[in-house]
Write an enzyme that holds these catalytic residues in place. Structure first.
Site, PDB file in Angstrom:
ATOM      1  CB  CYS A 100      -2.034   0.959   7.783  1.00 44.42           C
ATOM      2  SG  CYS A 100      -3.759   0.653   8.226  1.00 44.42           S
ATOM      3  CB  CYS A 198      -4.977  -4.888   5.280  1.00 46.82           C
ATOM      4  SG  CYS A 198      -4.485  -3.214   4.871  1.00 46.82           S
TER       5      CYS A 198
END
Length: 379
Positions: A100, A198
């Site tokens: 990410c 997340c």
């Protein structure tokens, strides 16, 4: 530093909030951006995206900066989540936070910020950037708070990304960040740090994976090859895992090396060919310990691999640096690390990250590890 237009990634958390405030105090023109990277569960109890945006907006209001809401969910699904599922299907345990950062926060976000006329971007990561005048290179340094250092997750950043990045809280300890937030009246001063991946949030991990991966049950065997239970699918387990094996009642003095009759069971190996999960008793069982590992898909902050020699490395985020020797392979090939002390549950798919003192050099994805004991016992 001259005054610049800086775009800050505001997550709704206290670290990025204080980062934005510090930059504003330094006289920079600061703009906040809230990144939405996941939207499959917007109305779910586990998805905190909407709450986080409200917190980010409240922070921007207090600091006195603008805030833009940007949706990177499509990029995230293509570049991060698809790879995450591929790795799990192959029996490995990936680290989506590393991907990410490389693909979204310091690529898609950086590109967007540059289109907004930013000269720099900033995040709330606990790390530092230093320009080495001697080499002309930007170096990634550990954050000054050893308990919060996040350089491990940032090791895939390159020179172009680091040249445009600021980490304002990297010079601070977390307690100081909290103190500043309370002092200036930030509404999220006491907000709990987010944990976990997340897009999974606080939900049960297996329940989440179940929606995307097929379950294919198979046997759980011990080091002697005896079946001691059943697993729901190799993708749902990681090396070193202790919970959720369903074999807690099985006892065997002979197998419990270093653990005794009631020693807990740990996932030690996955055999993809036979679809077998191997578990062993005792935290320090030889199958869980490795002096050597191989990693590939390497990314080096300087743009090239460091010379073979003595360094330190982490094979998982929350561990002390471990002394090791690097045998560097060709740029895009396989590199090897040999550790002075055996490392516990070295896991394919996780990142091996190399350090020279406080300087993070980069790293790669663990491909394999050589355990202290061979697997011949199961043959």
């Amino acid at each position: 530093m001259s005054k610049q237009r800086v775009v800050v990634g505001l997550s709704g958390g206290v670290d990025s909030a204080v980062a934005a405030w510090l930059l504003k105090q330094q006289g920079h023109e600061v703009v906040g951006i809230f990144m939405k990277n996941w939207e499959d569960d917007d109305d779910s109890e586990y998805c905190s995206s909407n709450v986080d945006f409200v917190d980010a907006a409240a922070v921007a209001d207090v600091i006195g900066i603008g805030l833009e809401h940007v949706n990177f969910a499509a990029e995230y699904k293509d570049r991060v989540f698809a790879e995450f599922l591929r790795e799990y299907q192959a029996g490995r345990t990936p680290n989506p936070d590393v991907l990410c950062n490389a693909e979204i926060k310091f690529k898609a976000f950086l590109d967007h910020a540059m289109r907004l006329g930013a000269e720099k971007i900033a995040t709330g990561h606990y790390a530092r950037v230093r320009h080495n005048a001697h080499t002309g290179l930007h170096e990634l340094l550990k954050g000054l708070d050893p308990s919060k250092d996040q350089s491990y997750f940032l090791h895939r950043l390159n020179q172009a990304q680091l040249a445009r990045t600021l980490f304002p809280v990297g010079e601070l300890h977390k307690t100081e960040v909290r103190r500043i937030a309370a002092e200036i009246g930030l509404p999220n001063a006491k907000k709990k740090d987010s944990t976990g991946i997340c897009f999974i949030g606080e939900r049960p991990f297996r329940e989440f994976l179940n929606r995307y991966l097929q379950t294919r049950p198979g046997p759980i065997k011990d080091e002697r090859g005896r079946t001691i239970g059943r697993h729901v699918g190799l993708s749902f387990y990681t090396l070193g895992q202790r919970q959720g094996l369903g074999i807690g009642g099985v006892k065997d003095k002979g197998a419990a090396r270093g653990g005794g009759d009631h020693a807990p069971w740990f996932v030690a190996r996955k055999d993809m060919a036979s679809h077998t999960l191997y578990a062993v008793q005792g935290h320090d069982h030889p199958w869980l310990l490795s002096h050597e590992l191989a990693f590939d898909n390497a990314s080096w902050i300087a743009g090239q691999a460091p010379a073979s020699g003595a360094y330190a490395a982490k094979t998982r985020y929350r561990q002390q640096d471990a002394a090791c020797t690097l045998s560097a392979g060709p740029a895009s090939g396989t590199h090897r690390l040999r550790f002075a002390d055996a490392q516990w549950a070295v896991t394919p798919g996780q990142s091996a990250v190399l350090y020279d003192g406080e300087v993070c050099l980069g790293g790669g994805v663990i491909a394999s590890a050589q355990a202290l004991a061979p697997m011949a016992a199961t043959a």
